[in-house]
Design an enzyme around this catalytic site. Sequence first.
Site, PDB file in Angstrom:
ATOM      1  N   CYS A 131      27.016  43.260 -23.015  1.00 36.59           N
ATOM      2  CA  CYS A 131      28.218  42.542 -22.569  1.00 36.59           C
ATOM      3  C   CYS A 131      27.916  41.379 -21.632  1.00 36.59           C
ATOM      4  O   CYS A 131      28.669  40.416 -21.572  1.00 36.59           O
ATOM      5  CB  CYS A 131      29.183  43.503 -21.888  1.00 36.59           C
ATOM      6  N   HIS A 279      34.399  38.884 -18.822  1.00 34.00           N
ATOM      7  CA  HIS A 279      34.059  39.532 -20.093  1.00 34.00           C
ATOM      8  C   HIS A 279      35.238  40.409 -20.487  1.00 34.00           C
ATOM      9  O   HIS A 279      35.780  41.148 -19.650  1.00 34.00           O
ATOM     10  CB  HIS A 279      32.780  40.365 -19.933  1.00 34.00           C
ATOM     11  N   ASN A 309      37.081  43.810 -27.720  1.00 32.02           N
ATOM     12  CA  ASN A 309      35.884  43.538 -26.913  1.00 32.02           C
ATOM     13  C   ASN A 309      34.777  43.098 -27.868  1.00 32.02           C
ATOM     14  O   ASN A 309      34.331  43.883 -28.700  1.00 32.02           O
ATOM     15  CB  ASN A 309      35.513  44.824 -26.162  1.00 32.02           C
TER      16      ASN A 309
HETATM   17  O1  UT7 Z   1      32.324  46.153 -22.498  1.00 38.19           O
HETATM   18  C1  UT7 Z   1      31.436  46.980 -21.820  1.00 38.19           C
HETATM   19  C2  UT7 Z   1      32.075  47.643 -20.696  1.00 38.19           C
HETATM   20  N1  UT7 Z   1      33.058  48.584 -21.179  1.00 38.19           N
HETATM   21  C3  UT7 Z   1      34.033  48.952 -20.390  1.00 38.19           C
HETATM   22  O2  UT7 Z   1      34.133  48.460 -19.300  1.00 38.19           O
HETATM   23  C4  UT7 Z   1      34.972  50.020 -20.882  1.00 38.19           C
HETATM   24  C5  UT7 Z   1      35.353  50.905 -19.743  1.00 38.19           C
HETATM   25  N2  UT7 Z   1      36.149  52.040 -20.128  1.00 38.19           N
HETATM   26  C6  UT7 Z   1      37.379  51.948 -20.679  1.00 38.19           C
HETATM   27  O3  UT7 Z   1      37.853  50.879 -20.975  1.00 38.19           O
HETATM   28  C7  UT7 Z   1      38.173  53.210 -20.868  1.00 38.19           C
HETATM   29  O4  UT7 Z   1      37.483  54.287 -20.279  1.00 38.19           O
HETATM   30  C8  UT7 Z   1      38.476  53.561 -22.355  1.00 38.19           C
HETATM   31  C9  UT7 Z   1      39.488  52.560 -22.904  1.00 38.19           C
HETATM   32  C10 UT7 Z   1      37.221  53.501 -23.165  1.00 38.19           C
HETATM   33  C11 UT7 Z   1      39.056  54.941 -22.483  1.00 38.19           C
HETATM   34  O5  UT7 Z   1      40.237  55.044 -21.692  1.00 38.19           O
HETATM   35  P1  UT7 Z   1      40.408  56.269 -20.682  1.00 38.19           P
HETATM   36  O6  UT7 Z   1      41.696  56.079 -20.043  1.00 38.19           O
HETATM   37  O7  UT7 Z   1      39.197  56.299 -19.793  1.00 38.19           O
HETATM   38  O8  UT7 Z   1      40.463  57.500 -21.637  1.00 38.19           O
HETATM   39  P2  UT7 Z   1      39.498  58.778 -21.720  1.00 38.19           P
HETATM   40  O9  UT7 Z   1      38.197  58.406 -22.336  1.00 38.19           O
HETATM   41  O10 UT7 Z   1      39.485  59.467 -20.402  1.00 38.19           O
HETATM   42  O11 UT7 Z   1      40.292  59.685 -22.728  1.00 38.19           O
HETATM   43  C12 UT7 Z   1      41.606  60.210 -22.401  1.00 38.19           C
HETATM   44  C13 UT7 Z   1      42.120  60.963 -23.592  1.00 38.19           C
HETATM   45  C14 UT7 Z   1      41.131  61.989 -24.135  1.00 38.19           C
HETATM   46  O12 UT7 Z   1      41.867  63.105 -24.577  1.00 38.19           O
HETATM   47  P3  UT7 Z   1      41.992  64.422 -23.681  1.00 38.19           P
HETATM   48  O13 UT7 Z   1      40.590  64.889 -23.453  1.00 38.19           O
HETATM   49  O14 UT7 Z   1      42.658  63.981 -22.407  1.00 38.19           O
HETATM   50  O15 UT7 Z   1      42.814  65.331 -24.504  1.00 38.19           O
HETATM   51  C15 UT7 Z   1      40.528  61.299 -25.328  1.00 38.19           C
HETATM   52  O16 UT7 Z   1      40.065  62.208 -26.301  1.00 38.19           O
HETATM   53  O17 UT7 Z   1      42.380  60.073 -24.666  1.00 38.19           O
HETATM   54  C16 UT7 Z   1      41.706  60.518 -25.842  1.00 38.19           C
HETATM   55  N3  UT7 Z   1      41.320  59.343 -26.611  1.00 38.19           N
HETATM   56  C17 UT7 Z   1      42.151  58.768 -27.490  1.00 38.19           C
HETATM   57  N4  UT7 Z   1      43.390  59.061 -27.894  1.00 38.19           N
HETATM   58  C18 UT7 Z   1      43.950  58.259 -28.802  1.00 38.19           C
HETATM   59  C19 UT7 Z   1      40.164  58.643 -26.563  1.00 38.19           C
HETATM   60  N5  UT7 Z   1      40.225  57.619 -27.405  1.00 38.19           N
HETATM   61  C20 UT7 Z   1      41.437  57.666 -27.995  1.00 38.19           C
HETATM   62  C21 UT7 Z   1      42.080  56.863 -28.947  1.00 38.19           C
HETATM   63  N6  UT7 Z   1      43.320  57.190 -29.311  1.00 38.19           N
HETATM   64  N7  UT7 Z   1      41.489  55.782 -29.493  1.00 38.19           N
END
Ligand code: UT7
Length: 352
Positions: A131, A279, A309
């Site tokens: 990134c 980014h 992204n």
């Molecule tokens: O570019 C390089 C740098 N990258 C970043 O900076 C990305 C940083 N991280 C993020 O942007 C976020 O952490 C994400 C967008 C990747 C994920 O969002 P989050 O709010 O951190 O969600 P999470 O990973 O904690 O997941 C929450 C819930 C989980 O379900 P449970 O365990 O609470 O039942 C996941 O399984 O959301 C679920 N989940 C989804 N649900 C629907 C994960 N992905 C999805 C999805 N659709 N696509």
Amino acid sequence: MGLVPLAFLQRIKRSDTMYNSKITGLGFYVPDHVVTNDDLSKLMDTSDEWIQERTGIRERRHVVGDSDTTTAMGVKAARIAIERAGIDKDEVDFIVFATLSPDYYFPGPGVLVQRDLGLRTVGALDVRNQCSGFVYGLSVADQYVKTGMYKNVLVIGSELHSRGLDRTTRGRGVSVIFGDGAGAAIVSREENPDKGILSTHLHSEGEHAEELSVIAPGMGKRWVTDILRDNDPDDISYYPYMNGQFVFKNAVVRFSEVILEGLKTNNLQPSDIDMLIPHQANLRISQFIQKKFGLSDDQVYNNIMQYGNTTAASIPIALTEAWEKGKIKKGDLVVLAAFGSGFTWGSAIIRW
Ligand code: UT7
């Protein structure tokens, strides 16, 4: 001849360099095929609501078939940047290509750009900083131009993610985020020391290398032959892994730090920023930074909503788009900042 005394080297400041460098041409290219959140929800258990709420993304572009490659997209962006810089392609002295999704395991895409653009036998360097790849690449170009070694350096960030994503529910935490596309810049010699790229700032913290990674195929843990031998349907080592919340928490801290570091180096304040191009990792991260620095909507450019992204391509795509829309004017203070896999992060402070 003896060693150069350290005190002498420490006295070399920006004002003592022979030249400055500036971005003279920008271009970007994204594939035509739009993939909406609803399209993805037909392939996996996700929803438009979840994706927009957590990331801000509405749609992204995916390459269809073999119509485009990372190199081909980079070449398209580069042609536009070269034309806008008002130079002939034979005036390009060096190529820097940043990507995490190269066409081949080796050689890297830099040499393919040299071939496909028909450039002279100029040097081609491949940057593997994910990134923050474009900021790293820009920094390399900046140094070459400032020392007088090169007059015009072509910097490309290009990614073809879609072919390598797990587009099932298993991979939904990662695959809804990434999109394909490319951006390019020409970095050229500038005589005015107060104009152009004022400084760049680069960092890494390899302790967290595996928190956002694709570990296979690689010579370290799993090569192609291991994957074929095991023939394991549950093998996900060749798909991107991201510890999302951990990456998010580190991103907001490092983005802030490296922007402040750049401003401080140039005796500037957050209020001096005319345009911040972060980014495009997650709209929530950009909004956090915007709030932290007290910037208005006009002072931060985001297009993750349309393109997702695009890793190394996200900054040059956003920078080009902002410039094309007239949002960047002569004399503006433009700040680029990136964070991602490695972890690596960086910023560039530019007087346009
Ligand atoms: O570019 C390089 C740098 N990258 C970043 O900076 C990305 C940083 N991280 C993020 O942007 C976020 O952490 C994400 C967008 C990747 C994920 O969002 P989050 O709010 O951190 O969600 P999470 O990973 O904690 O997941 C929450 C819930 C989980 O379900 P449970 O365990 O609470 O039942 C996941 O399984 O959301 C679920 N989940 C989804 N649900 C629907 C994960 N992905 C999805 C999805 N659709 N696509």
